[in-house]
Design a protein around this motif. Structure first.
Motif, PDB file in Angstrom:
ATOM      1  N   TRP A 233       0.857  -1.198   0.000  1.00  0.00           N
ATOM      2  CA  TRP A 233       0.000   0.000   0.000  1.00  0.00           C
ATOM      3  C   TRP A 233       0.885   1.236   0.000  1.00  0.00           C
ATOM      4  CZ3 TRP A 233      -5.119   0.309  -0.738  1.00  0.00           C
ATOM      5  CH2 TRP A 233      -5.757   1.531  -0.455  1.00  0.00           C
ATOM      6  N   PRO A 234       0.632   2.212  -0.916  1.00  0.00           N
ATOM      7  CA  PRO A 234       1.595   3.312  -1.105  1.00  0.00           C
ATOM      8  C   PRO A 234       1.457   4.478  -0.133  1.00  0.00           C
ATOM      9  CG  PRO A 234      -0.158   3.459  -2.732  1.00  0.00           C
ATOM     10  CD  PRO A 234      -0.434   2.220  -1.921  1.00  0.00           C
ATOM     11  N   TRP A 235       0.351   4.581   0.608  1.00  0.00           N
ATOM     12  CA  TRP A 235       0.106   5.799   1.378  1.00  0.00           C
ATOM     13  C   TRP A 235      -0.014   5.508   2.865  1.00  0.00           C
ATOM     14  CZ3 TRP A 235      -3.989   5.221  -2.605  1.00  0.00           C
ATOM     15  CH2 TRP A 235      -3.587   5.760  -3.834  1.00  0.00           C
ATOM     16  N   PHE A 236       0.305   6.518   3.652  1.00  0.00           N
ATOM     17  CA  PHE A 236       0.045   6.445   5.089  1.00  0.00           C
ATOM     18  C   PHE A 236      -1.463   6.510   5.310  1.00  0.00           C
ATOM     19  CE2 PHE A 236       4.429   8.032   4.948  1.00  0.00           C
ATOM     20  CZ  PHE A 236       5.026   7.197   5.866  1.00  0.00           C
ATOM     21  N   PRO A 237      -1.994   5.956   6.398  1.00  0.00           N
ATOM     22  CA  PRO A 237      -1.252   5.346   7.515  1.00  0.00           C
ATOM     23  C   PRO A 237      -0.977   3.863   7.327  1.00  0.00           C
ATOM     24  CG  PRO A 237      -3.569   5.469   8.082  1.00  0.00           C
ATOM     25  CD  PRO A 237      -3.440   6.072   6.706  1.00  0.00           C
ATOM     26  N   PHE A 238      -1.333   3.281   6.144  1.00  0.00           N
ATOM     27  CA  PHE A 238      -1.153   1.839   5.932  1.00  0.00           C
ATOM     28  C   PHE A 238      -0.022   1.552   4.953  1.00  0.00           C
ATOM     29  CE2 PHE A 238      -5.763   2.593   6.616  1.00  0.00           C
ATOM     30  CZ  PHE A 238      -5.842   2.040   7.891  1.00  0.00           C
TER      31      PHE A 238
ATOM     32  N   GLY B  24       2.915   0.221   3.018  1.00  0.00           N
ATOM     33  CA  GLY B  24       3.607  -1.052   3.089  1.00  0.00           C
ATOM     34  C   GLY B  24       2.708  -2.238   3.349  1.00  0.00           C
ATOM     35  N   MET B  25       1.433  -2.012   3.673  1.00  0.00           N
ATOM     36  CA  MET B  25       0.517  -3.129   3.905  1.00  0.00           C
ATOM     37  C   MET B  25       0.409  -3.961   2.633  1.00  0.00           C
ATOM     38  SD  MET B  25      -3.483  -2.993   5.062  1.00  0.00           S
ATOM     39  CE  MET B  25      -3.996  -2.304   3.475  1.00  0.00           C
ATOM     40  N   PRO B  26       0.476  -5.311   2.718  1.00  0.00           N
ATOM     41  CA  PRO B  26       0.471  -6.141   1.511  1.00  0.00           C
ATOM     42  C   PRO B  26      -0.807  -5.985   0.697  1.00  0.00           C
ATOM     43  CG  PRO B  26       1.225  -7.401   3.416  1.00  0.00           C
ATOM     44  CD  PRO B  26       0.689  -6.094   3.942  1.00  0.00           C
ATOM     45  N   VAL B  27      -0.650  -5.811  -0.600  1.00  0.00           N
ATOM     46  CA  VAL B  27      -1.762  -5.746  -1.542  1.00  0.00           C
ATOM     47  C   VAL B  27      -1.358  -6.516  -2.794  1.00  0.00           C
ATOM     48  CG1 VAL B  27      -2.648  -3.528  -0.702  1.00  0.00           C
ATOM     49  CG2 VAL B  27      -0.948  -3.572  -2.551  1.00  0.00           C
ATOM     50  N   VAL B  28      -2.331  -6.724  -3.676  1.00  0.00           N
ATOM     51  CA  VAL B  28      -2.059  -7.338  -4.976  1.00  0.00           C
ATOM     52  C   VAL B  28      -2.282  -6.286  -6.053  1.00  0.00           C
ATOM     53  CG1 VAL B  28      -2.810  -9.067  -6.648  1.00  0.00           C
ATOM     54  CG2 VAL B  28      -2.607  -9.673  -4.235  1.00  0.00           C
ATOM     55  N   ARG B  29      -1.310  -6.165  -6.933  1.00  0.00           N
ATOM     56  CA  ARG B  29      -1.392  -5.186  -8.016  1.00  0.00           C
ATOM     57  C   ARG B  29      -1.741  -5.898  -9.325  1.00  0.00           C
ATOM     58  NH1 ARG B  29       2.860  -0.363  -9.417  1.00  0.00           N
ATOM     59  NH2 ARG B  29       2.025   0.209 -11.455  1.00  0.00           N
ATOM     60  N   LEU B  30      -2.767  -5.393  -9.995  1.00  0.00           N
ATOM     61  CA  LEU B  30      -3.134  -5.905 -11.310  1.00  0.00           C
ATOM     62  C   LEU B  30      -2.631  -4.945 -12.381  1.00  0.00           C
ATOM     63  CD1 LEU B  30      -6.840  -7.102 -10.790  1.00  0.00           C
ATOM     64  CD2 LEU B  30      -4.711  -8.396 -10.498  1.00  0.00           C
ATOM     65  N   THR B  31      -1.976  -5.497 -13.389  1.00  0.00           N
ATOM     66  CA  THR B  31      -1.519  -4.708 -14.529  1.00  0.00           C
ATOM     67  C   THR B  31      -2.252  -5.220 -15.763  1.00  0.00           C
ATOM     68  OG1 THR B  31       0.662  -4.441 -13.513  1.00  0.00           O
ATOM     69  CG2 THR B  31       0.474  -3.968 -15.873  1.00  0.00           C
ATOM     70  N   ILE B  32      -2.851  -4.300 -16.532  1.00  0.00           N
ATOM     71  CA  ILE B  32      -3.648  -4.646 -17.698  1.00  0.00           C
ATOM     72  C   ILE B  32      -2.832  -4.351 -18.957  1.00  0.00           C
ATOM     73  CG2 ILE B  32      -5.863  -4.350 -18.850  1.00  0.00           C
ATOM     74  CD1 ILE B  32      -6.070  -5.392 -15.975  1.00  0.00           C
ATOM     75  N   ALA B  33      -2.789  -5.322 -19.873  1.00  0.00           N
ATOM     76  CA  ALA B  33      -1.886  -5.243 -21.024  1.00  0.00           C
ATOM     77  C   ALA B  33      -2.102  -3.997 -21.868  1.00  0.00           C
ATOM     78  CB  ALA B  33      -2.042  -6.502 -21.887  1.00  0.00           C
TER      79      ALA B  33
ATOM     80  N   LEU C 270      -5.519  -4.097  -5.047  1.00  0.00           N
ATOM     81  CA  LEU C 270      -6.593  -4.800  -4.361  1.00  0.00           C
ATOM     82  C   LEU C 270      -6.101  -5.283  -3.001  1.00  0.00           C
ATOM     83  CD1 LEU C 270      -7.779  -7.052  -7.314  1.00  0.00           C
ATOM     84  CD2 LEU C 270      -8.964  -5.048  -6.448  1.00  0.00           C
ATOM     85  N   PRO C 271      -6.979  -5.367  -2.005  1.00  0.00           N
ATOM     86  CA  PRO C 271      -6.575  -6.010  -0.751  1.00  0.00           C
ATOM     87  C   PRO C 271      -6.021  -7.414  -1.021  1.00  0.00           C
ATOM     88  CG  PRO C 271      -8.709  -4.951  -0.509  1.00  0.00           C
ATOM     89  CD  PRO C 271      -8.367  -4.884  -1.965  1.00  0.00           C
ATOM     90  N   ARG C 272      -5.021  -7.811  -0.255  1.00  0.00           N
ATOM     91  CA  ARG C 272      -4.330  -9.078  -0.530  1.00  0.00           C
ATOM     92  C   ARG C 272      -5.292 -10.262  -0.622  1.00  0.00           C
ATOM     93  NH1 ARG C 272      -0.220 -11.288   3.894  1.00  0.00           N
ATOM     94  NH2 ARG C 272      -2.236 -11.474   4.964  1.00  0.00           N
ATOM     95  N   MET C 273      -6.250 -10.360   0.295  1.00  0.00           N
ATOM     96  CA  MET C 273      -7.155 -11.506   0.290  1.00  0.00           C
ATOM     97  C   MET C 273      -7.999 -11.537  -0.979  1.00  0.00           C
ATOM     98  SD  MET C 273      -8.433 -11.716   4.265  1.00  0.00           S
ATOM     99  CE  MET C 273      -9.499 -13.093   3.851  1.00  0.00           C
ATOM    100  N   ILE C 274      -8.440 -10.340  -1.461  1.00  0.00           N
ATOM    101  CA  ILE C 274      -9.235 -10.287  -2.687  1.00  0.00           C
ATOM    102  C   ILE C 274      -8.377 -10.679  -3.880  1.00  0.00           C
ATOM    103  CG2 ILE C 274     -10.564  -8.784  -4.219  1.00  0.00           C
ATOM    104  CD1 ILE C 274     -11.990  -9.464  -1.640  1.00  0.00           C
TER     105      ILE C 274
ATOM    106  N   PRO D  53       8.003 -10.993  -4.760  1.00  0.00           N
ATOM    107  CA  PRO D  53       8.122 -11.242  -3.326  1.00  0.00           C
ATOM    108  C   PRO D  53       7.181 -10.337  -2.537  1.00  0.00           C
ATOM    109  CG  PRO D  53       9.928  -9.855  -4.069  1.00  0.00           C
ATOM    110  CD  PRO D  53       9.146 -10.233  -5.296  1.00  0.00           C
ATOM    111  N   PRO D  54       6.777 -10.731  -1.339  1.00  0.00           N
ATOM    112  CA  PRO D  54       5.957  -9.845  -0.509  1.00  0.00           C
ATOM    113  C   PRO D  54       6.742  -8.608  -0.134  1.00  0.00           C
ATOM    114  CG  PRO D  54       6.691 -11.742   0.753  1.00  0.00           C
ATOM    115  CD  PRO D  54       7.070 -12.002  -0.673  1.00  0.00           C
ATOM    116  N   PRO D  55       6.119  -7.439  -0.051  1.00  0.00           N
ATOM    117  CA  PRO D  55       6.842  -6.213   0.273  1.00  0.00           C
ATOM    118  C   PRO D  55       7.386  -6.240   1.674  1.00  0.00           C
ATOM    119  CG  PRO D  55       4.478  -5.840   0.340  1.00  0.00           C
ATOM    120  CD  PRO D  55       4.667  -7.221  -0.190  1.00  0.00           C
TER     121      PRO D  55
END
Length: 310
Positions: free
Chosen positions: A260-265, A267-276, A285-289, A306-308
Motif C-alpha cells: 500500500w503506497p500511502w500512510f497510515p497503511f 507497506g501493507m500487503p496488496v495485490v497489483r493488477l496490470t492490464i496489457a 486490491l486487498p491481498r485476500m481479494i 516477493p511480498p513487500p
C-alpha cells in the motif's frame, strides 16, 4: 359574522398560541394599492431565508372583516374594528426573502394581507405571522414569524419533509458529475473502451473492498466476476454513471505482490493488477481479494513477486 371572524383568527394563530411574555396578538387585515408601502428593515437573516419589512398604511375607517371585505385600497384595519387614533400606522414583520408579493401588492388592489399583530409600545405594531391572498383565489396558509418558539424537532436548518428533494438535487447536481469525472480520472472509462463487457452471466461476483485505481479509491463499490475466459469488472448500480462494466481476458492480466503506497497503511500487503492495453494504470486490491481472484482463475493467472518489506 362572529363565527366567520373567529375562524379567521384561528387560521392566523401560530401553533401553541401566543408567545410567552408577549401581548395577545390579533389579526390585522390590509388591502393592496397606494398608499400601502413595504420598506426593507434588514438584510436577509443568517439562514438566508427571511428579511425584515416595515409596512406603512392608512387606517381604514371601519373594521376590515374576516376576508378584508370592508377595506378600501391601501388601508389596514383590525378584523373586528378600525385602528384607533392612538395605535401606530406602521407594522414590522419578517417574510421569506424570495416572496415577491409585497411588490405586487402595492399596485394591485385585489391583493390582501392578514397579519397576526400586536402593539409593541415603541411606535409600531409587530407581526408574528402573516398570510396573503388575491381576491380571485382562496387565502394562502399563514406563515409564522421566524422568531417564534421553534417546534420540537425543528433544530434542522431545513424542513425534514423536503429531505428527499434535497438528496435528489444533490445527486443530480453534485453526485452524478462527480461519478463521471471519477470514471474518467481513474482510467475506468478508458479500460471500458479497450475491453467491452462480455459478461455471459457465468461465475460468481464478489466485492473488491477497498480497491485503488490510479488515485481513485473505490470503497466497496466495485465487484469482480471471474469465469473461464475473463475477469469482469462492474460497480453497484448507485455508482454505475461514468462506470460501464468491462471484461478483461486472463491473458491480458498480470498479478504481482505490492505494498500500500500511502500512510497510515504504507507497506501493507496488496495485490497489483496490470492490464496489457493500459500498463501504466495501477490497480491495487486487498491481498485476500487479489489472492482469491488468482485462485478462481483456474491457473490462468499467477501471483508473482516477493511480498513487500514491512
Amino acid at each position: 359574522m362572529v363565527a366567520h371572524t373567529l375562524a379567521a383568527v384561528a387560521a392566523l394563530l401560530p401553533m401553541g398560541g401566543p408567545l410567552q411574555g408577549r401581548p395577545q396578538a390579533y389579526p390585522l387585515n390590509c388591502r393592496g394599492g397606494v398608499p400601502l408601502a413595504f420598506d426593507t428593515l434588514s438584510s436577509p437573516s443568517d439562514t438566508g431565508t427571511v428579511v425584515g419589512l416595515a409596512v406603512t398604511f392608512v387606517a381604514n375607517p371601519v373594521a376590515a372583516g374576516a376576508d378584508g371585505q370592508g377595506l378600501q385600497p391601501g388601508t389596514c384595519a383590525w378584523v373586528d374594528r378600525p385602528v384607533s387614533d392612538a395605535e401606530p400606522r406602521r407594522l414590522f414583520v419578517a417574510i421569506h426573502y424570495m416572496d415577491s408579493t409585497p411588490a405586487r401588492t402595492v399596485g394591485d388592489t385585489a391583493m390582501y394581507w392578514s397579519f397576526l399583530a400586536y402593539n409593541s409600545g415603541s411606535g409600531h405594531l409587530v407581526g408574528e405571522g402573516y398570510r396573503h391572498w388575491h381576491a380571485a383565489s382562496p387565502p394562502l396558509p399563514m406563515s409564522t414569524h421566524p422568531t417564534a418558539a421553534p417546534r420540537r424537532g425543528s433544530w434542522l436548518p431545513f424542513d425534514p419533509a423536503n429531505l428527499p428533494w434535497y438528496v435528489a438535487a444533490w445527486v443530480a447536481i453534485v453526485g452524478m458529475p462527480m461519478l463521471f469525472f471519477t470514471g474518467w480520472w481513474s482510467g475506468w472509462r478508458r479500460l471500458a473502451r479497450f475491453y467491452p463487457d462480455r459478461d455471459g452471466g457465468r461465475g460468481r461476483a464478489f466485492s473488491c473492498g477497498n480497491m485503488v485505481m490510479a488515485l481513485a479509491n473505490y470503497r466497496g463499490g466495485v465487484r469482480v466476476k471471474p469465469d473461464e475466459s475473463h475477469l469482469h469488472f462492474s460497480t453497484w448500480m448507485l455508482y454505475r454513471p461514468g462506470h460501464p462494466p468491462f471484461s478483461v481476458p486472463w491473458s491480458d492480466i498480470k498479478a504481482t505482490r505490492d505494498g500500500w503506497p500511502w500512510f497510515p497503511f504504507k507497506g501493507m500487503p496488496v495485490v497489483r493488477l496490470t492490464i496489457a492495453r493500459y500498463p501504466t494504470l495501477r490497480i491495487l486490491l486487498p491481498r485476500m481479494i487479489g489472492e482469491r481472484i488468482v485462485a478462481e482463475s483456474g491457473g490462468r493467472l499467477q501471483l508473482t513477486g516477493p511480498p513487500p518489506a514491512r
